[in-house]
Write a protein that holds these residues in place. Structure first.
Motif, PDB file in Angstrom:
ATOM      1  N   CYS A 134       0.828  -1.208   0.000  1.00 17.65           N
ATOM      2  CA  CYS A 134       0.000   0.000   0.000  1.00 17.65           C
ATOM      3  C   CYS A 134       0.862   1.256   0.000  1.00 17.65           C
ATOM      4  CB  CYS A 134      -0.952  -0.009   1.200  1.00 17.65           C
ATOM      5  SG  CYS A 134      -2.308  -1.190   1.053  1.00 17.65           S
ATOM      6  N   GLU A 135       1.957   1.232   0.746  1.00 15.29           N
ATOM      7  CA  GLU A 135       2.872   2.377   0.736  1.00 15.29           C
ATOM      8  C   GLU A 135       3.444   2.590  -0.662  1.00 15.29           C
ATOM      9  OE1 GLU A 135       5.534   3.037   4.268  1.00 15.29           O
ATOM     10  OE2 GLU A 135       4.927   0.975   4.702  1.00 15.29           O
ATOM     11  N   LEU A 136       3.847   1.513  -1.317  1.00 10.42           N
ATOM     12  CA  LEU A 136       4.405   1.621  -2.660  1.00 10.42           C
ATOM     13  C   LEU A 136       3.373   2.153  -3.652  1.00 10.42           C
ATOM     14  CD1 LEU A 136       6.400  -1.743  -2.795  1.00 10.42           C
ATOM     15  CD2 LEU A 136       7.372   0.567  -2.708  1.00 10.42           C
ATOM     16  N   ALA A 137       2.105   1.830  -3.431  1.00  9.38           N
ATOM     17  CA  ALA A 137       1.036   2.258  -4.335  1.00  9.38           C
ATOM     18  C   ALA A 137       0.434   3.602  -3.950  1.00  9.38           C
ATOM     19  CB  ALA A 137      -0.060   1.192  -4.375  1.00  9.38           C
ATOM     20  N   GLY A 138       0.764   4.096  -2.757  1.00 13.23           N
ATOM     21  CA  GLY A 138       0.212   5.371  -2.309  1.00 13.23           C
ATOM     22  C   GLY A 138      -1.231   5.306  -1.874  1.00 13.23           C
ATOM     23  N   CYS A 139      -1.704   4.105  -1.498  1.00 15.37           N
ATOM     24  CA  CYS A 139      -3.095   3.975  -1.056  1.00 15.37           C
ATOM     25  C   CYS A 139      -3.135   3.570   0.417  1.00 15.37           C
ATOM     26  CB  CYS A 139      -3.857   2.967  -1.914  1.00 15.37           C
ATOM     27  SG  CYS A 139      -3.255   1.272  -1.823  1.00 15.37           S
ATOM     28  N   ALA A 140      -4.273   3.767   1.024  1.00 14.72           N
ATOM     29  CA  ALA A 140      -4.428   3.491   2.451  1.00 14.72           C
ATOM     30  C   ALA A 140      -4.944   2.074   2.670  1.00 14.72           C
ATOM     31  CB  ALA A 140      -5.404   4.489   3.077  1.00 14.72           C
ATOM     32  N   LEU A 141      -4.322   1.371   3.611  1.00  7.89           N
ATOM     33  CA  LEU A 141      -4.875   0.103   4.084  1.00  7.89           C
ATOM     34  C   LEU A 141      -5.946   0.471   5.105  1.00  7.89           C
ATOM     35  CD1 LEU A 141      -4.968  -2.951   4.296  1.00  7.89           C
ATOM     36  CD2 LEU A 141      -3.051  -2.843   5.917  1.00  7.89           C
ATOM     37  N   ILE A 142      -7.175   0.463   4.664  1.00 10.13           N
ATOM     38  CA  ILE A 142      -8.248   1.103   5.412  1.00 10.13           C
ATOM     39  C   ILE A 142      -9.105   0.118   6.209  1.00 10.13           C
ATOM     40  CG2 ILE A 142     -10.035   1.017   3.623  1.00 10.13           C
ATOM     41  CD1 ILE A 142     -10.626   3.953   4.187  1.00 10.13           C
ATOM     42  N   GLY A 143      -8.951  -1.167   5.917  1.00  7.44           N
ATOM     43  CA  GLY A 143      -9.754  -2.159   6.627  1.00  7.44           C
ATOM     44  C   GLY A 143      -9.463  -3.547   6.093  1.00  7.44           C
ATOM     45  N   GLY A 144     -10.150  -4.529   6.672  1.00  2.19           N
ATOM     46  CA  GLY A 144      -9.961  -5.902   6.229  1.00  2.19           C
ATOM     47  C   GLY A 144     -10.700  -6.863   7.124  1.00  2.19           C
ATOM     48  N   GLU A 145     -10.444  -8.128   6.914  1.00  2.00           N
ATOM     49  CA  GLU A 145     -11.112  -9.176   7.684  1.00  2.00           C
ATOM     50  C   GLU A 145     -10.145 -10.324   7.903  1.00  2.00           C
ATOM     51  OE1 GLU A 145     -14.125 -11.788   9.385  1.00  2.00           O
ATOM     52  OE2 GLU A 145     -13.713  -9.636   9.327  1.00  2.00           O
ATOM     53  N   THR A 146     -10.066 -10.784   9.148  1.00  2.00           N
ATOM     54  CA  THR A 146      -9.318 -11.987   9.479  1.00  2.00           C
ATOM     55  C   THR A 146     -10.312 -13.048   9.901  1.00  2.00           C
ATOM     56  OG1 THR A 146      -7.426 -10.684  10.219  1.00  2.00           O
ATOM     57  CG2 THR A 146      -7.529 -12.987  10.925  1.00  2.00           C
ATOM     58  N   ALA A 147     -10.367 -14.151   9.163  1.00  3.99           N
ATOM     59  CA  ALA A 147     -11.341 -15.206   9.435  1.00  3.99           C
ATOM     60  C   ALA A 147     -10.611 -16.462   9.872  1.00  3.99           C
ATOM     61  CB  ALA A 147     -12.175 -15.479   8.181  1.00  3.99           C
ATOM     62  N   GLU A 148     -10.856 -16.873  11.101  1.00  2.00           N
ATOM     63  CA  GLU A 148     -10.302 -18.119  11.611  1.00  2.00           C
ATOM     64  C   GLU A 148     -11.397 -19.171  11.523  1.00  2.00           C
ATOM     65  OE1 GLU A 148      -7.503 -19.593  15.331  1.00  2.00           O
ATOM     66  OE2 GLU A 148      -8.952 -17.999  15.680  1.00  2.00           O
ATOM     67  N   MET A 149     -11.199 -20.182  10.650  1.00  2.00           N
ATOM     68  CA  MET A 149     -12.258 -21.142  10.354  1.00  2.00           C
ATOM     69  C   MET A 149     -11.727 -22.560  10.506  1.00  2.00           C
ATOM     70  SD  MET A 149     -14.135 -19.285   7.109  1.00  2.00           S
ATOM     71  CE  MET A 149     -12.651 -19.211   6.088  1.00  2.00           C
ATOM     72  N   PRO A 150     -11.816 -23.125  11.702  1.00  2.00           N
ATOM     73  CA  PRO A 150     -11.300 -24.480  11.936  1.00  2.00           C
ATOM     74  C   PRO A 150     -11.933 -25.487  10.977  1.00  2.00           C
ATOM     75  CG  PRO A 150     -11.942 -23.422  13.990  1.00  2.00           C
ATOM     76  CD  PRO A 150     -12.427 -22.539  12.896  1.00  2.00           C
ATOM     77  N   GLY A 151     -11.102 -26.367  10.452  1.00  2.00           N
ATOM     78  CA  GLY A 151     -11.598 -27.392   9.552  1.00  2.00           C
ATOM     79  C   GLY A 151     -11.635 -26.985   8.096  1.00  2.00           C
ATOM     80  N   MET A 152     -11.494 -25.690   7.814  1.00  2.00           N
ATOM     81  CA  MET A 152     -11.540 -25.207   6.432  1.00  2.00           C
ATOM     82  C   MET A 152     -10.158 -25.213   5.776  1.00  2.00           C
ATOM     83  SD  MET A 152     -14.651 -24.432   5.446  1.00  2.00           S
ATOM     84  CE  MET A 152     -14.490 -23.233   4.136  1.00  2.00           C
ATOM     85  N   TYR A 153      -9.115 -24.997   6.569  1.00  2.00           N
ATOM     86  CA  TYR A 153      -7.750 -24.941   6.052  1.00  2.00           C
ATOM     87  C   TYR A 153      -6.845 -25.756   6.975  1.00  2.00           C
ATOM     88  CZ  TYR A 153      -9.518 -20.799   3.585  1.00  2.00           C
ATOM     89  OH  TYR A 153     -10.251 -19.928   2.806  1.00  2.00           O
ATOM     90  N   PRO A 154      -5.874 -26.472   6.432  1.00  2.00           N
ATOM     91  CA  PRO A 154      -4.916 -27.184   7.283  1.00  2.00           C
ATOM     92  C   PRO A 154      -4.072 -26.196   8.092  1.00  2.00           C
ATOM     93  CG  PRO A 154      -4.825 -27.966   4.994  1.00  2.00           C
ATOM     94  CD  PRO A 154      -5.647 -26.720   4.999  1.00  2.00           C
ATOM     95  N   ASP A 155      -3.532 -26.659   9.206  1.00  2.00           N
ATOM     96  CA  ASP A 155      -2.650 -25.813  10.008  1.00  2.00           C
ATOM     97  C   ASP A 155      -1.487 -25.319   9.153  1.00  2.00           C
ATOM     98  OD1 ASP A 155      -4.190 -26.107  12.226  1.00  2.00           O
ATOM     99  OD2 ASP A 155      -2.788 -27.387  13.333  1.00  2.00           O
ATOM    100  N   GLY A 156      -1.146 -24.040   9.315  1.00  2.00           N
ATOM    101  CA  GLY A 156      -0.029 -23.457   8.594  1.00  2.00           C
ATOM    102  C   GLY A 156      -0.395 -22.908   7.235  1.00  2.00           C
ATOM    103  N   GLU A 157      -1.652 -23.053   6.825  1.00  2.00           N
ATOM    104  CA  GLU A 157      -2.077 -22.557   5.520  1.00  2.00           C
ATOM    105  C   GLU A 157      -3.134 -21.465   5.677  1.00  2.00           C
ATOM    106  OE1 GLU A 157      -3.156 -25.629   2.786  1.00  2.00           O
ATOM    107  OE2 GLU A 157      -1.286 -26.740   3.086  1.00  2.00           O
ATOM    108  N   TYR A 158      -3.223 -20.627   4.661  1.00  2.00           N
ATOM    109  CA  TYR A 158      -4.194 -19.529   4.669  1.00  2.00           C
ATOM    110  C   TYR A 158      -4.504 -19.146   3.231  1.00  2.00           C
ATOM    111  CZ  TYR A 158       0.247 -16.999   4.052  1.00  2.00           C
ATOM    112  OH  TYR A 158       1.484 -16.587   3.600  1.00  2.00           O
ATOM    113  N   ASP A 159      -5.496 -18.315   3.060  1.00  2.00           N
ATOM    114  CA  ASP A 159      -5.792 -17.771   1.738  1.00  2.00           C
ATOM    115  C   ASP A 159      -5.932 -16.264   1.861  1.00  2.00           C
ATOM    116  OD1 ASP A 159      -6.147 -17.756  -0.968  1.00  2.00           O
ATOM    117  OD2 ASP A 159      -8.196 -18.527  -0.946  1.00  2.00           O
TER     118      ASP A 159
END
Length: 349
Positions: A134-159
């Motif tokens: 975002c700094e390189l692009a000059g835009c603001a990181l204004i929000g987001g979502e962190t979803a912890e979903m047991p059983g959906m992804y193996p340990d150590g993996e994310y999307d």
């Protein structure tokens, strides 16, 4: 009615695999990262139910331009090679470079991080990359979502998924409509494979028996393969400010063959000269180890060109000079021609 008292067998959300405290700790780690990206227009950012942003007053007739993307199977190498610091830059780059091709200035960015079990350290490293992007692009990181979903992804993996919103003056939006035969095609160097073709990259690495720590022209293979996608925003916006840019194409999935035609009207074709630029060592290695045909290389990978720019032939040298002043490596790739019957809209000769 009395409140239910917990018993020895009472379950908590943590027992089900979701750690609220870890999520809260991550938010606290993220806040200073996001703060570094703040810019004019941000009214409310991280922490609220929604982020507020005011379109800059410099725009008389602002048109909002949005884009969304992910990082793809490059993430599988991040998991197996334990390298998480660059994929966040990739995430930002894929969206901001996309909206840039219409002449848009990225204003703000949101991210979505999903995992089975939250590692605060890993997630913070990833978000650190997002903030850097975002700094390189000059835009603001204004929000987001962190979803912890047991059983959906193996340990150590994310999307990951990312969402960028930008603005362009309505009269200055770039749509390729003024491109004519004889116009020049410029190419900006990529930093590597960016975030495309990694299913094939991984297959070739497996076939070659390559390891992440092996030497690759003076660098560990890991660093070459995982080099983050180049963000072209500030450099190209500087060129747009000074010159008449007729068309821009971000070379992502589909490579040179499929992306350049997206900005060409019927009856036009892009003729690229293969001797106009040298195939970078990474792509030469991938082609050799995978036995990949030239046509497949040009359709899967960027082959060293991350952004294509179409300008009038008369202005090509001046545009290239401006971009070089901004730190870009620029190639004169070819020219726009009339499309012949049965001819593809991008030909490499």
């Amino acid at each position: 009615m009395s409140a239910q008292q917990p018993s020895a067998s009472s379950l908590t959300y943590r027992d089900a695999g979701v750690d609220i405290d870890a999520g809260d700790a991550l938010v606290e780690r993220i806040k200073p990262l996001a703060k570094r990206t703040m810019r004019e227009g941000v009214l409310a950012g991280i922490g609220g139910f929604g982020a507020l942003f005011e379109v800059p007053k410099k725009y008389r007739e602002p048109v909002l331009v949005s884009g969304t993307d992910g990082v793809g199977t490059k993430l599988r190498l991040a998991f197996s090679w334990n390298k998480h610091d660059t994929v966040g830059i990739d995430l930002v780059a894929m969206s901001v470079n996309d909206i840039l091709v219409q002449g848009a200035e990225p204003l703000f960015f949101l991210d979505y991080f999903a995992c089975g079990r939250l590692s605060v350290d890993t997630a913070a490293t990833v978000v650190g990359g997002i903030a850097k992007g975002c700094e390189l692009a000059g835009c603001a990181l204004i929000g987001g979502e962190t979803a912890e979903m047991p059983g959906m992804y193996p340990d150590g993996e994310y999307d990951l998924a990312g969402f960028a919103v930008g603005a362009v003056e309505k009269s200055k939006a770039i749509d390729g409509s003024t491109i004519r035969p004889g116009d020049a095609i410029l190419g900006l160097a990529s930093s590597g494979a960016h975030s495309n073709g990694y299913s094939l990259v991984r297959k070739i690495i497996e076939r070659a028996g390559a390891t992440p720590d092996q030497d690759f022209h003076g660098q560990p293979l890991r660093d070459v393969v995982m080099a983050p996608t180049r963000i072209y925003v500030k450099q190209v916006l500087a060129a747009i400010e000074k010159h008449d840019i007729k068309g821009l194409a971000h070379i992502t999935g589909g490579g040179l063959l499929d992306n350049v035609p997206r900005i060409l009207r019927p009856g036009l074709a892009a003729r690229l000269h293969r001797d106009a630029w040298k195939l970078p060592e990474l792509f030469a290695w991938l082609q050799r180890e995978g036995g990949v045909a030239d046509s497949e290389m040009h359709r899967v990978f960027n082959c060293g060109i991350g952004m294509v720019i179409v300008v009038s032939a008369a202005e090509a040298d001046a545009v290239a000079a401006t971009l070089r002043e901004q730190g870009e490596t620029v190639y004169r790739l070819g020219e726009i021609v009339e499309q012949q019957p049965g001819q593809a809209q991008t030909v490499v000769v």
